[in-house]
Design a protein around this motif. Sequence first.
Motif, short mmCIF file in Angstrom:
data_model
loop_
_atom_site.label_atom_id
_atom_site.label_comp_id
_atom_site.label_asym_id
_atom_site.label_seq_id
_atom_site.Cartn_x
_atom_site.Cartn_y
_atom_site.Cartn_z
N LEU A 15 -6.26 34.25 52.57
CA LEU A 15 -7.34 32.81 53.04
C LEU A 15 -6.14 31.76 53.05
N LYS A 16 -4.82 32.02 53.16
CA LYS A 16 -3.74 30.90 53.45
C LYS A 16 -3.89 29.81 52.50
N ILE A 17 -4.11 30.30 51.09
CA ILE A 17 -4.07 29.52 50.02
C ILE A 17 -2.50 29.82 49.18
N HIS A 18 -1.85 28.63 48.90
CA HIS A 18 -0.55 28.91 48.49
C HIS A 18 -0.30 29.17 47.19
N ARG A 19 0.61 29.85 46.59
CA ARG A 19 0.79 30.38 45.27
C ARG A 19 0.45 28.97 44.13
N ASP A 20 1.42 28.00 44.67
CA ASP A 20 1.38 26.92 44.04
C ASP A 20 -0.08 26.23 43.88
N ASP A 21 -1.04 26.51 44.34
CA ASP A 21 -2.27 26.23 44.11
C ASP A 21 -3.32 27.06 43.31
N PHE A 22 -2.58 28.06 42.96
CA PHE A 22 -3.36 28.83 41.96
C PHE A 22 -3.68 28.36 40.70
N ILE A 23 -4.84 28.09 40.29
CA ILE A 23 -4.97 27.72 38.89
C ILE A 23 -5.23 28.88 37.96
N ASP A 24 -4.48 28.88 36.98
CA ASP A 24 -3.95 30.06 36.14
C ASP A 24 -4.74 29.80 34.72
N ASP A 25 -6.03 29.49 34.89
CA ASP A 25 -6.70 28.95 33.73
C ASP A 25 -7.94 29.92 33.31
N PHE A 26 -8.11 30.40 32.05
CA PHE A 26 -9.22 31.35 31.80
C PHE A 26 -10.18 30.41 30.90
N SER A 27 -10.12 29.22 30.74
CA SER A 27 -10.89 28.52 29.78
C SER A 27 -12.32 28.37 30.31
N ILE A 28 -13.24 28.79 29.23
CA ILE A 28 -14.63 28.57 29.68
C ILE A 28 -15.42 27.30 29.23
N GLN A 29 -16.42 26.90 29.63
CA GLN A 29 -17.25 25.82 28.97
C GLN A 29 -18.52 26.26 28.32
N PHE A 30 -18.54 25.67 27.19
CA PHE A 30 -20.06 25.91 26.34
C PHE A 30 -20.99 25.06 27.16
N PRO A 31 -22.39 25.64 27.04
CA PRO A 31 -23.48 24.97 27.54
C PRO A 31 -23.54 23.55 27.01
N LYS A 32 -24.23 22.84 27.82
CA LYS A 32 -24.24 21.39 27.19
C LYS A 32 -25.16 21.20 25.90
N ASN A 33 -26.18 22.33 25.87
CA ASN A 33 -26.92 22.22 24.76
C ASN A 33 -26.57 23.18 23.81
N PHE A 34 -25.35 23.45 23.49
CA PHE A 34 -24.73 24.34 22.53
C PHE A 34 -24.65 23.51 21.23
N LYS A 35 -25.11 24.10 20.12
CA LYS A 35 -24.99 23.34 18.86
C LYS A 35 -24.05 24.00 17.86
N SER A 36 -22.93 23.39 17.58
CA SER A 36 -21.90 23.99 16.75
C SER A 36 -22.66 24.16 15.33
N PHE A 37 -21.93 25.06 14.45
CA PHE A 37 -22.38 25.34 13.42
C PHE A 37 -21.25 25.53 12.17
N SER A 38 -21.41 25.51 11.06
CA SER A 38 -20.57 25.69 9.87
C SER A 38 -20.08 27.23 9.81
N VAL A 39 -18.67 27.22 9.54
CA VAL A 39 -18.22 28.31 9.43
C VAL A 39 -16.93 28.45 8.26
N PRO A 40 -16.72 29.57 7.61
CA PRO A 40 -16.03 29.88 6.67
C PRO A 40 -14.62 29.38 7.01
N LYS A 41 -13.59 29.00 6.07
CA LYS A 41 -12.19 28.41 6.40
C LYS A 41 -11.39 29.82 6.26
N ASN A 42 -10.50 29.62 7.29
CA ASN A 42 -9.48 30.67 7.39
C ASN A 42 -9.81 32.23 7.30
#
Length: 319
Positions: free
Chosen positions: A134-161
Motif C-alpha cells: 500500500l506504499k506505506i514505508h517501513r519507517d512509518d510502521f508502528i511497532d506498538d502492541f499496547s492496548i487501552q482499558f475501557p474508560k469505565n474500567f475500575k481498578s482493584f486491590s491486588v496482592p504484592k509481589n
Amino acid sequence: MNKKILILNHHGIGDVLMNVPLIKTLHNQNFEIDMTFKSKLEQSLIEPMNIVKKSYLYDFRRKKFPNNIINLILFMNQLRKEKYDIGFSTCGTSIFYSKLLFKFLGIKKIIISEESAESNNHKSKINLHLLTQLKIHRDDFIDDFSIQFPKNFKSFSVPKNYICLHPGSGPFETHKRMKLKDFKKIFNLLPEMNFIITGSEIEKDQCEELFNVAKFMNINIKNYCSKMDIFQTAFLLKKSSFVIGGDSGILHLANSVDIPVIGFFGPTNSKHTGPTNKNNIFIHDKKCQCKYPQINDGCDCMNNFSTYDIETAINSINK
C-alpha cells in the motif's frame, strides 16, 4: 477521501493482539478500518482504541453444518452492504476463505499472507511488511502492541509481589498446555512466592486441578479463574512480576500491558507466534516431534522440560 479497508482475523485473543501494530499503522495513515472478529471477546480488546470503525463477528472454524453455511451467508450479506477499496487477510487466516470472500465482495485490491505456521518470521512483522503493497514505508510502521482499558474500567486491590500462572489454552488446543509436573517444579523452586491463577470458565477444570496441587504443597496461591473479565485479567497481569504459561492468548495479553513471560512451547513456533517483549524467556520442548498444525496423539509434546531449564528461566527473568 480515506481509503476503506476490510481486515480479516477470525482467530483468538493472541492473533488479534498481534494485529495491534497493523491497525495502529493503518489508522495513522488515515485508512478507514473495518475488521472481522471471532467473537465479542476479541472485539472488546480493540474497541477502546477507537481505531476500527465497524466490527463483524463470525467464527467460521467452530460452526457445524448446516449452521456454518447459514451463518456464513448472513455474515457475507452484512459485509456486502459496504464498499471496500482493499481487503487484507492477516497472517494465519485461511487463504482460500479470504480469496472467496474478497471475490464475493468485489474487492479488487487484496493483500493476503501466504507464510505458513512453520515460518520463523513473526506474524506481526509479516502483516506490517505486507503494508508496503500500500506504499506505506517501513519507517512509518508502528511497532506498538499496547492496548487501552475501557474508560469505565475500575481498578482493584491486588496482592504484592506475585506471579500469574495460566494453565489453560482454550477448549481445543490442548497441545499447548503445560503439565502439572512442571508447575510442581516451579512451586519447588519458589516455595515462598505468591501465585495467582488466571483463566476463563472453559479452563476452570485445569485451574482447579492446579490450585489443588498448589494447596497440597502449601503454596500461597489464589485462583481467579472464571472470576475476571478480560480487562480485569489484563490488570492482574499488569500488576504481576511476570507470567508463566504455555503458548496462549494470555501471554499476548501480558505483552500488551508490557509484562514479561516465561512461555513454554511444544509444537508451536515462538518465533512465529510468541509475544514480543524483549524480557521474555521461552522454554522449548526439544523432543517434540510435531509441528503445528500437524498434531496427533503420538507427538509427546509439552512433556520434556527440565528443572534446570525452568530454574534458569526464572533466574534470568528475575534479574
